[in-house]
Design a protein around this motif. Structure first.
Motif, PDB file in Angstrom:
ATOM      1  N   ASN A 135     -15.291  24.122-152.440  1.00 18.54           N
ATOM      2  CA  ASN A 135     -15.847  23.209-153.431  1.00 18.54           C
ATOM      3  C   ASN A 135     -15.512  21.770-153.076  1.00 18.54           C
ATOM      4  N   ARG A 136     -14.277  21.522-152.649  1.00 24.82           N
ATOM      5  CA  ARG A 136     -13.876  20.162-152.294  1.00 24.82           C
ATOM      6  C   ARG A 136     -14.602  19.701-151.027  1.00 24.82           C
ATOM      7  N   PRO A 192     -17.129  16.606-152.333  1.00 28.19           N
ATOM      8  CA  PRO A 192     -15.834  15.947-152.416  1.00 28.19           C
ATOM      9  C   PRO A 192     -15.673  15.032-153.612  1.00 28.19           C
ATOM     10  N   LYS A 242     -14.531  15.718-158.428  1.00 27.49           N
ATOM     11  CA  LYS A 242     -13.410  15.427-159.318  1.00 27.49           C
ATOM     12  C   LYS A 242     -13.560  14.060-159.987  1.00 27.49           C
TER      13      LYS A 242
END
Length: 136
Positions: A126-127, A131, A134
């Motif tokens: 997911n990151r 990226p 969040k």
């Protein structure tokens, strides 16, 4: 015997190699018979001369059989491309780098009921794929 390419310091080198079995250990090893140098500076004429001299030792029937099986002038045609997805590529990279086995080895002692390694991979993927998620 076969031709192989070897990467060293961001350069590729072409080598004529041969596999043999070490009589003491019984392990298969590779012996480099000749190095043709860097791939981007390859002397194609030298390779053509080598192939020509090898063909001198074959009968005319063998040469014609080889020429029929080699796709020397067959053009490649692009038909289509399919998107496999970033997660699939990252999963292959995760496994190839050995991260999956390393994490599984550390988690085996704990006997978790949930697939913790897959959860860790999902967070990393997911990151990688989004990226800035969040920040929103």
């Amino acid at each position: 015997m076969y031709l192989r390419t070897v990467k060293s310091r961001q350069k590729e080198y072409v080598q004529l190699a041969h596999n043999y079995r070490d009589p003491q250990t019984g392990v298969s090893k590779t012996r480099v018979l000749h190095s043709f140098g860097r791939k981007d500076q390859l002397d194609e004429e030298a390779l053509k001369r080598l192939i020509g001299s090898l063909m001198n030792y074959l009968g005319p029937e063998s040469v014609s059989e080889l020429q029929e099986t080699l796709p020397a002038s067959t053009p490649m045609e692009f038909l289509q491309a399919r998107q496999l997805g970033g997660t699939w590529v990252l999963d292959g990279l995760w496994e190839r780098l050995g991260i999956q086995k390393a994490v599984q080895g550390l988690l085996d002692r704990r006997q978790y009921q949930m697939p913790v390694e897959r959860l860790l991979f999902a967070m990393v993927a997911n990151r990688c794929l989004n990226p800035s998620s969040k920040l929103y």
